[in-house]
Structure formats: C-alpha cells, structure tokens
Design a protein around this motif. Sequence first.
Motif: not given
Length: 635
Positions: A352-381
């Motif tokens: 979030i902070w990276s994209s606010l500084a760069s005004r560019d979301t491509r790195l954000f999208t790339q990082a989330l694309q590679r982010f592992p999927e969690k077990p459905p019984t859990t949650a992120w903070a």
Amino acid sequence: MEASAFFATIWSRLGHSSYLSADLEARVERYWEDLETGLQALYPQSEGVLGRVAETLARNLQERSIELQALDLKRVYQPDWFQKPHMHGYIAYADRFAGNLKGVAERIPYLKELGIRYLHLMPLLLPREGENDGGYAVADYRQVRPDLGSMDDLQALCTQLRREGISLCLDLVLNHVAREHPWAVAARQGAPRYRDYFYIYPDRTLPDAFERTLPEVFPDFAPGNFTWDDEVAGWVWTTFNRWQWDVNWSNPEVFLEYLDLILWLANRGVEVFRLDAIAFTWKRLGTNCQNQPEVHALTQALRAAVRIGAPAVAFKAEAIVAPEDLITYLGTGAHYGKVSELAYHNTLMVQIWSSLASRDTRLFTQALQRFPEKPPTTAWATYLRCHDDIGWAISDTDAAAVGLEGAAHRRFLSEFYRGEFPGSFARGMHFQENPATGDRRTSGSAASLAGLETALESGHPRLINLAIERLLLAHAVFIGYGEGIPLIYMGDELGLLNDYDYGQEPAHQDDNRWLHRPRMDWARAERRKQAGTVEHRLFQGLKALLEARSRTPQLHAAFPTRPLWQPNPHLLVLKRPHPEGTLVQVYNFSEQDQALPWETLRAEGIVQPFDRITQTPAPAYLMPYARLWLTQPRL
C-alpha cells in the motif's frame, strides 16, 4: 497415552455433568492427534508430557467460569466468528488511549461508535523497570503494570468488553522474558531447573558458531545475539536486548509453563493471544534460527491443548517474515490449518505504501499474484500502520518482474517516507539504518507519512483534501481486502500526526518508533462530531467503510482475494468470488482522474457496477484516490 486415558485424566479431576463430559470428550477426540503429533515432534524422548498437559488442562478447566464456558460452546458452533465481515479491530496502548484499564472501559462507547469488535491492547503485563522494549520485556505474566491497574481490573475489562461484543487481544511474548522474570532470577541464583529454561553457555564456542548465521535485530543499540551475565557466569542468548533472555522451548517444562499461562489468562477473559516473536522460538545451529519446523509443531500442540481447555480462544502469529515463510504460520503441509488462526499480512501494508509513493500498482499486483493462498479456516490481520517501524520487505523477484531493481526501490521508499525524495508528501524518520546492507526502516504515523502533516502546514485546501483522500484510500484497501480482520491503529481514525516530543521521556529517547505512538487527543476526537473538520472526514470516512464491510458478505475471510491485471498502472483491481456474486474492488492510487476499467469489470460479469461503499451506481471516472467495491445488482 491414548486419547481415552488423556480424557479420563482430565475428567477424574472435574466431575461435572454428563453433558459437559460429552462435550469435553468430543473436544479431546477432535484435537488429540494434533496435540500428540505436535508434542512428539518436539519432545520425542520425554516421558509423561501428555499426562502433565492433561493435569494442566484439568486444573484450569476447574477455574473456568460458567460465562466463559458458554462462550466456548458458542465458538465451537461458530468457528468462523473471527472471519465474519463485521469483525473490525483497533490497536491501542491502554495508557496512551485512556490512562489505565478502567479508562479503557469508559471509552468502550467510542469503540462501538466506530464499529470495533476486536481490541488489541499493546503490552500491559508487568515489564521490567527502565528499558523494556515497549513492554515486551515481561517480568511477570500474571501481573498488570501497576499504573494501568490490577489483574482484577483486566478481568473486569474483559468481561465488560465481552458483554459489549468486543474480543480482547493480549500480547504474549513467547521467545523471551525479562532478566528480572522469576525464571531468570532463579537461574541467576543457580537453580539448575531454571538454568535449563534458557540458553546459557560457559564460553564463546557455541555462541560464536551460532553467530555465523544469525542476523542482528537491533544492530544500533543491541548488537550481537548473546550477552555475558556475571551472576549466571555464562553467555545468555539475548536476540533482542541484553535484558531479554530467550527461553529454551526444547525443554518441555517451558511448554507446560506457557500452556498453563495461556489457560490462566484465558480464564481472566482474554480471547485472542498475539504470539509475539514466535518466529524466533526454536534454535538450530547453522540457520538464522527463525521459522524452524518445530515452531509450527509447538504452535500446533499449544493450539490443540487450548482448543480442548478454552475453545473460545484464538492465536495470532506475530511473524514479520517473507511470504513463503509467513504462510506456514497459518499452516502448510501436515500443519495445514492447525496452527494460528490469524497472522499479520505484512506484504499488504508494505505494498500500500509502495504504491502511494510510486503511484504505480504493478508491483502491488505482482506481489499479490505470488502471495500464497491461506487455509480457508484462517484469517489475516490486515493493517496500514502498527506500533512498529515499517520494514521495506520488497521482494527482488517481484521487483524484477515489473522492471524494478529491488534494492533501488527499497532505497526510494525509505527516502520518500523520510521526506528526502523530491516531491515527497511524507514526514517520517529512518529507523535502525544498517550501513553494511543499506537497510533503512521507517518510523512515522499514518497521517504524517500520507502527507497530512505537510498539507496542514501549507494550509492549502487541495493538499489537505488529497492527504485525507489518500488516507481513506489506504484504509479502504486493507479494510476491503477481505481475507481477515482489519486493524485500525489508535488515532489513525482522527489523523493524529507524528509526536516529535517522544524524546522527552527518557525511556523513549533512543527509539524513534515512539514518533508514531502519540497519546490519544480526546479534544481532537470531539471534533469528529464537527462537519468539515479533518477529524470528522476521517472518522466518518472510516466508519462508512467499516459499515460497508459489515453488510458485504463477499468480505468473509474464508474466500480468497485475487488481483487482476489490467492496463492502467495507477489502478489496483482486486476480485473476490462469492456464491452471492463476485465483488471487484477498484482503487485509484494517483492524484488524477482515471477511467473505470470497463473491460475488466465486464469480464467478471459486472455490466452495471454498483458501489457497496456509497450504495450507488459506480461513476464512469474515478476521482483522485477513489475506492469502489463493485458488484452486479441482483434481479
């Protein structure tokens, strides 16, 4: 020991009704394998550990109140209680928020006004005197800091919060205790049993061997990982500070101590335990002594035992590590879905902070694309800021995939949020700069980092408006991410700025993280009721986002969030499939109007986009820092 014998050991010490017997037996059968395999991985040569776990559970079950037993039963039938869209969190220091624990109780109406259902009070158990790492050097887990109140006050607060529908989260430091903790005092006095609670070496042979692969957490003011102690006549493992002694989890006595402690605090009414520094708890020569397999075995065993003795309780792993390591704290492989229910989504915050500084979301999208999927019984903070510094955890792999150089981008971010980069709107400070690696973390409040401090000084209405919209966009992303509990840091709902007077308190002057830990300004909080003020716009804006989240079933944490590639680098587009219809979120990370990504929306079946935040049809253009949660209206 078999499961039946384990249950019999507990039950023989209780003697409740047959209904409770059936309930308890069912819990034992459900979690027996998780408990047994976890303990076997940790202590294969230790006899009698399971029997002592049963005795610990029985002792604490005897003391569990009828009201908390009722909550246990409710949570057994609603295991997704922490995943629901109405679960919104708030993080605060009790003293800085309201003076003491009784003061926190008096401010419950304020929390309910905002829509909070989960309150994390920062370290409040008795720390050592003097330097104490913000309370993380605990001298006694069974006492509250005297200036905050007593353990009775904490129990009363838990009860009041619970009756108002708010769950209390408490920090539990697992990796270390203060040098003044009774275990460490006994070790210094020569008690062999308690010396074995720590890592103590007579000379530098093993410490030097470990140091070859160990990083330094605080290289500026706590270099090295071992400290010579005259009283104990040895080198003590001290990862964080010389007065924080790492505990030896390879000793089963330590496991039993912490299990008893968790159950005892759960009986006071604590519902969520933030497992602090959990990544460091197991040591292995030749590694960085983080994220070792036994960490997950011990969490699994603790969770299984607590699910038997206090099933209303949830664990939150405080593991600020790489994504490939982070997902293991929610469970992978044999531990899938069997460890912590919650873990911090550090990547989301950094991007979030990276994209606010760069005004560019491509790195954000790339990082989330590679982010592992969690077990459905859990949650992120999920969060925008917390009490800690921001470490610029930008993956070199992700950066290269979008044409960036990782080290250069990390340097750009640290300079931007220090206010040193040309055109920066931010005000922050470098924290723990490492000349050898070039690593520079960042301190600063969300409002100051987002440009509100600079804008208010200028007095320019447009800059003030942009800073407010920037803050609301940033909050909308982590509130709407949907895979967990969004956590609002105290004062961010009002736009509290950096506290440059932090150094006036001697215990804080060498730690500039206190820059973003200001005291709550209740005079400013009153201005949330005055239309047109910064405080009103931010408070009401966040409240509207939380209300929208509560009424959006697609934001239940069991469902995954998927980033969508689209041509406009200023837009972040996230998709959440759901049986009631797909939700697509669109965020404008720039100061200019942007066209709505119609082709992307149509591809997801949204041809008449309806915004769940404003409850109106979507506009054709996104204003600067606009945020939309879009669904197709149902016929």
